[in-house]
Structures are given as structure tokens and as C-alpha cells.
Write an enzyme that holds these catalytic residues in place. Structure first.
Site, mmCIF file in Angstrom:
data_model
loop_
_atom_site.group_PDB
_atom_site.id
_atom_site.type_symbol
_atom_site.label_atom_id
_atom_site.label_comp_id
_atom_site.label_asym_id
_atom_site.label_seq_id
_atom_site.Cartn_x
_atom_site.Cartn_y
_atom_site.Cartn_z
ATOM 1 C CG ASP A 265 -2.392 1.370 0.882
ATOM 2 O OD1 ASP A 265 -2.792 0.550 0.358
ATOM 3 O OD2 ASP A 265 -2.284 1.826 1.218
ATOM 4 C CE1 TYR B 260 -6.183 8.559 2.177
ATOM 5 C CE2 TYR B 260 -3.999 8.317 0.439
ATOM 6 C CZ TYR B 260 -5.427 8.470 1.106
ATOM 7 O OH TYR B 260 -6.344 7.646 0.161
HETATM 8 O O1 CP3 Z 1 -3.615 -5.021 -7.415
HETATM 9 C C1 CP3 Z 1 -2.933 -3.921 -6.631
HETATM 10 O O2 CP3 Z 1 -2.933 -2.635 -7.179
HETATM 11 C C2 CP3 Z 1 -1.790 -4.178 -5.789
HETATM 12 C C3 CP3 Z 1 -2.203 -3.499 -4.603
HETATM 13 C C4 CP3 Z 1 -2.395 -1.730 -4.146
HETATM 14 C C5 CP3 Z 1 -2.521 -1.357 -2.697
HETATM 15 N N1 CP3 Z 1 -3.236 -0.312 -2.546
HETATM 16 C C6 CP3 Z 1 -3.662 -2.683 -1.778
HETATM 17 C C7 CP3 Z 1 -4.758 -2.043 -1.025
HETATM 18 C C8 CP3 Z 1 -1.673 -1.110 -4.529
HETATM 19 C C9 CP3 Z 1 -1.413 -0.234 -6.023
HETATM 20 C C10 CP3 Z 1 -2.290 0.111 -3.294
HETATM 21 C C11 CP3 Z 1 -2.593 1.286 -3.920
HETATM 22 C C12 CP3 Z 1 -2.602 2.755 -3.416
HETATM 23 N N2 CP3 Z 1 -3.599 2.492 -1.846
HETATM 24 C C13 CP3 Z 1 -3.534 3.847 -3.345
HETATM 25 C C14 CP3 Z 1 -2.661 4.279 -5.171
HETATM 26 C C15 CP3 Z 1 -4.222 3.948 -5.548
HETATM 27 C C16 CP3 Z 1 -5.128 4.654 -5.863
HETATM 28 O O3 CP3 Z 1 -6.267 3.391 -6.331
HETATM 29 O O4 CP3 Z 1 -6.053 5.255 -6.723
HETATM 30 C C17 CP3 Z 1 -3.861 4.497 -2.312
HETATM 31 C C18 CP3 Z 1 -4.671 5.688 -2.841
HETATM 32 C C19 CP3 Z 1 -4.493 3.917 -1.480
HETATM 33 C C20 CP3 Z 1 -4.569 4.542 0.265
HETATM 34 C C21 CP3 Z 1 -5.605 3.339 0.071
HETATM 35 N N3 CP3 Z 1 -5.197 1.739 0.979
HETATM 36 C C22 CP3 Z 1 -6.886 3.046 0.238
HETATM 37 C C23 CP3 Z 1 -8.031 4.006 -0.526
HETATM 38 C C24 CP3 Z 1 -7.738 1.862 0.196
HETATM 39 C C25 CP3 Z 1 -9.459 1.263 0.160
HETATM 40 C C26 CP3 Z 1 -9.961 1.452 1.081
HETATM 41 C C27 CP3 Z 1 -11.383 0.428 1.273
HETATM 42 O O5 CP3 Z 1 -10.758 -0.240 1.823
HETATM 43 O O6 CP3 Z 1 -12.136 1.073 0.660
HETATM 44 C C28 CP3 Z 1 -6.095 1.400 1.019
HETATM 45 C C29 CP3 Z 1 -6.433 0.325 1.838
HETATM 46 C C30 CP3 Z 1 -6.139 -1.011 0.727
HETATM 47 N N4 CP3 Z 1 -4.563 -1.068 0.041
HETATM 48 C C31 CP3 Z 1 -6.986 -2.617 0.349
HETATM 49 C C32 CP3 Z 1 -5.991 -3.228 -0.486
HETATM 50 C C33 CP3 Z 1 -5.904 -4.267 -0.989
HETATM 51 C C34 CP3 Z 1 -7.873 -3.021 1.043
HETATM 52 C C35 CP3 Z 1 -7.588 -3.305 2.623
HETATM 53 C C36 CP3 Z 1 -8.017 -4.696 2.867
HETATM 54 O O7 CP3 Z 1 -8.075 -5.288 1.952
HETATM 55 O O8 CP3 Z 1 -8.566 -4.785 4.164
#
Ligand code: CP3
Length: 350
Positions: free
Chosen positions: A83, A158
Site C-alpha cells: 500500500d 493522508y
Molecule cells: O493490486 C494492486 O493494485 C496492489 C495493491 C495496492 C493496494 N493499494 C492494496 C490495498 C495498491 C497499488 C494500492 C495503492 C493505493 N492505496 C492507492 C493508489 C491507487 C488508487 O487506487 O488510486 C491509494 C490512494 C491507496 C490508499 C488506500 N489504501 C485506499 C484508498 C484503500 C482502500 C480503502 C477501502 O477499504 O475502501 C486502502 C486499503 C487497501 N490497499 C486495500 C488493498 C487491497 C483494502 C484493504 C483490505 O483488503 O483490507
């Protein structure tokens, strides 16, 4: 050194890396932002009882989760499972990823002292990243691994807001009202992002993507003055490794040219911008994108017709990597992404 791809000619010549270098390809390569994760039942199963941040620090889980969409879809690249806030956590910033919410920071940043309290990142902070990347490169063979980091503006949002934000009002207030604090914060984050990407490339990632997801929140002038120089510093440092650099943000139609000028080899185009216009705006660079991620909910034929149009527009660029115009929506049916992957690879075969 771009270790993995220079030691493996077939990897170096893979469609994804060729397109990223704007070289001719046998078919248009395809992968999906956020392909590893919440839309896959095998992901939900393996994550049961493990928090998001814990899963990122366990190499065997990172390898398995990163591989899941590669096996299922046969996409042309893997994206490292992690992340954008992971490197902050690794240097000791008190934060958590709250399910359904996103990253939440315990003590938001507002002063020079707050910035100074954030340590710089060294490889010793992230041995588990090195281990996971090395494990993945072995499993992936000729399929490239994309390393990634959050760009300074998006990560700053953030840290300053303390969590997800729609308007990024506190972040922009700091940028407008305390340019010295802003500059120090952006320098701190760009150093962390560059060091974090260097660790991934050193361990074998053969391309990187810098996610500036929320950069569309600023005007052109503010982007140029307060954001671009910091992203450019990250991209310049990674340029020294020789791996292709992808740079992506959402709602960035008005600044696509400037995002390219920040030093990217490939500019990710969000789904709101017609790809033909995106190709024009980034003049001479490769593009990535940009099917509207909600099209997976349309009838398959409708989705594939739109994908064909994206392929046609992308053909005008020196290089095109097919992707969605933002991440996979969690409720996406994986079978639709499988059909889409197959269609892109067959339809574009030269
Ligand atoms: O497949 C992929 O792209 C690999 C993994 C990945 C994650 N986050 C895993 C994740 C990547 C590339 C990210 C990047 C990320 N994280 C970004 C940039 C990409 C974009 O979407 O614009 C941003 C803004 C974040 C910050 C973030 N982290 C968000 C907005 C969230 C989602 C919140 C939610 O649950 O709605 C996360 C958590 C996150 N990162 C999850 C995953 C799989 C979900 C958490 C979970 O599965 O418990």
C-alpha cells in the site's frame, strides 16, 4: 541496476516492458490497477484474520496475493501487493489501514517539527519488501513485476488530513499558507518514496508506478509550483536505475502534460479523458489506460466494444499499456476481467 530484466532477455523483451519503452509489441500488454485484492475470492480467503498492514509485512502472503491475478487472468504484468502508506508505517509513523475507510494517521502533520520527526527510509526499514520482491521475481519468470509508491502529494494528503479526504482542504491550506512546511514535507516524502522504490528495483522489480491518485485536486499552476518538482525528484532518482517509470493520477486531464514532464516514460490516463486526447496531451510518451472501471458491470459485448475503442486510440501512441482508467472496483466479477484480458491480448495481436 534493473537486476531482474537485464539478467533475463525474455523478461526484458516482454510486451509490457517493450510498450513501456515505446518499442513495437506483439500484442498490447494489459494489467489492472488494484488487480490484486478485494475483487478476488482467493484474496478474501487468504486475508481472513490478517490485517492489511500485517499482510504487507509477510513475504509469503505478499507473493501469493501478487500471484493470484497473474494466474487467474494471465495479465502481462504483476503489481506488487502493498500500500502507498506502507513505507510511512515502516519508518515508524503511527497509522493504520481501516477496512472500508483507508489509511488513518494518528497524529496529522502540520508543523516543521512534525515533518522533522519523520525518519528517512533506509533498506533496513523494509527487509520484508526485499524478501517478497525476490520471491516474486523467482515465481514470475518472464512476467514483469511493477513496484510502486505513492507520489508526494497523495501521501501528503493522508499525513496532513489524518485520513481519506474528498476536498483535500487541509492539505491545500498547508500548501497555500505554509509553503516552508509544505516544501519540507514534500521533500521528506519524496525521499522516502524514492528510497522505497529503489529497494524494490534493487530486489528485482522491472518497472515502477508512481501513484499520484489525488493530484487532480490542484490547479495547473499549483501543480507546477508545489507538486511537480517533488514528483520529478522521485522519478529522476528512479530513472538512474534504468527501469521504465509509469505516473498515474485521477482527474488529471488538465495536468497530463505536466505529469509527463515530471519525468515519466508512461503516463496513466484516467477514464474521464478520451484516450486519443490523452495521447495528444502527453506528446511523444507512452500511455496507460483507460477503460472506465464501471464498464465491467455492463454486458460483456458492450465492455469489449469500448475496449476495442481504447485499443484503437492507444495505437496512436508510441507505446500503449491497456488498463482501467482507475483501480478495479471491489464488486467486479473476476470473470469479466478474465474476458477483458483475453480480448485485449487477442484483438491487438500483430
Ligand atoms: O493490486 C494492486 O493494485 C496492489 C495493491 C495496492 C493496494 N493499494 C492494496 C490495498 C495498491 C497499488 C494500492 C495503492 C493505493 N492505496 C492507492 C493508489 C491507487 C488508487 O487506487 O488510486 C491509494 C490512494 C491507496 C490508499 C488506500 N489504501 C485506499 C484508498 C484503500 C482502500 C480503502 C477501502 O477499504 O475502501 C486502502 C486499503 C487497501 N490497499 C486495500 C488493498 C487491497 C483494502 C484493504 C483490505 O483488503 O483490507
Amino acid at each position: 541496476m534493473p537486476a531482474a530484466s537485464t539478467n533475463n532477455p525474455e523478461l526484458y523483451e516482454s510486451p509490457f516492458l517493450k510498450a513501456a519503452r515505446s518499442e513495437p509489441v506483439p500484442h498490447t500488454p494489459v494489467w489492472f490497477m488494484r488487480q490484486a485484492g478485494r475483487s478476488l475470492p482467493e484474496y478474501l480467503k487468504i486475508r481472513e484474520g490478517v490485517t492489511m498492514l500485517d499482510s504487507c509485512t509477510r513475504p509469503e502472503l505478499v507473493v501469493e496475493i501478487t500471484m493470484q491475478p497473474v494466474r487467474r487472468y494471465g495479465v502481462d504484468a504483476a503489481i506488487f501487493f502493498s500500500d502507498i502508506v506502507l513505507p510511512l508505517k515502516a519508518v515508524g509513523v503511527d497509522l493504520d489501514i481501516v477496512p472500508g475507510v483507508g489509511p488513518v494517521v494518528a497524529r496529522p502533520v502540520s508543523t516543521l517539527a512534525d515533518v522533522a520527526a519523520i525518519p528517512d527510509l533506509t533498506p533496513d526499514h523494509v527487509p520484508f519488501i526485499t524478501e517478497a520482491v525476490q520471491g516474486l521475481v523467482g515465481e514470475l519468470g518472464n512476467t514483469p513485476l511493477i513496484g510502486f509508491a505513492g507520489a508526494p502529494f497523495t501521501v501528503a494528503s493522508y499525513l496532513v488530513e489524518g485520513g481519506p479526504s474528498k476536498e483535500h482542504a487541509r492539505t491545500k491550506a498547508l500548501m497555500f499558507g505554509a509553503p516552508d512546511v509544505w516544501d519540507a514535507l514534500m521533500r521528506k516524502i519524496s525521499g522516502i518514496a524514492a528510497a522505497y522504490l529503489e529497494v524494490q528495483v534493487e530486489a528485482g522489480a522491472s518497472a515502477v508506478q508512481l501513484f499520484d491518485s489525488w493530484a487532480g485536486a490542484v490547479t495547473r499552476e499549483d501543480y507546477r509550483t508545489h507538486v511537480q518538482p517533488h514528483s520529478a525528484r522521485v522519478l529522476e532518482r528512479i530513472g538512474e536505475t534504468g527501469v521504465p517509470r509509469i505516473h498515474f493520477g485521477v482527474g488529471t486531464g488538465e495536468i497530463l502534460d505536466l505529469m509527463g514532464e515530471a519525468g515519466a516514460d508512461v503516463v496513466g490516463v484516467d477514464w474521464r479523458v478520451p484516450l486519443s486526447a490523452g495521447v495528444e496531451r502527453v506528446g511523444g510518451r507512452a500511455v496507460q489506460g483507460n477503460l472506465d472501471p464501471t464498464l465491467v458491470f455492463a454486458p460483456t459485448e458492450v465492455m469489449l466494444d469500448r475496449a476495442r475503442a481504447v485499443l484503437e486510440a492507444g495505437a496512436a501512441a508510441p507505446g500503449h499499456i491497456f488498463n482501467l482508467g482507475h483501480g478495479v472496483i471491489p464488486s467486479t466479477d473476476p470473470d469479466q476481467l478474465a474476458r477483458l484480458t483475453h480480448f485485449v491480448q487477442e484483438e491487438s495481436r500483430r
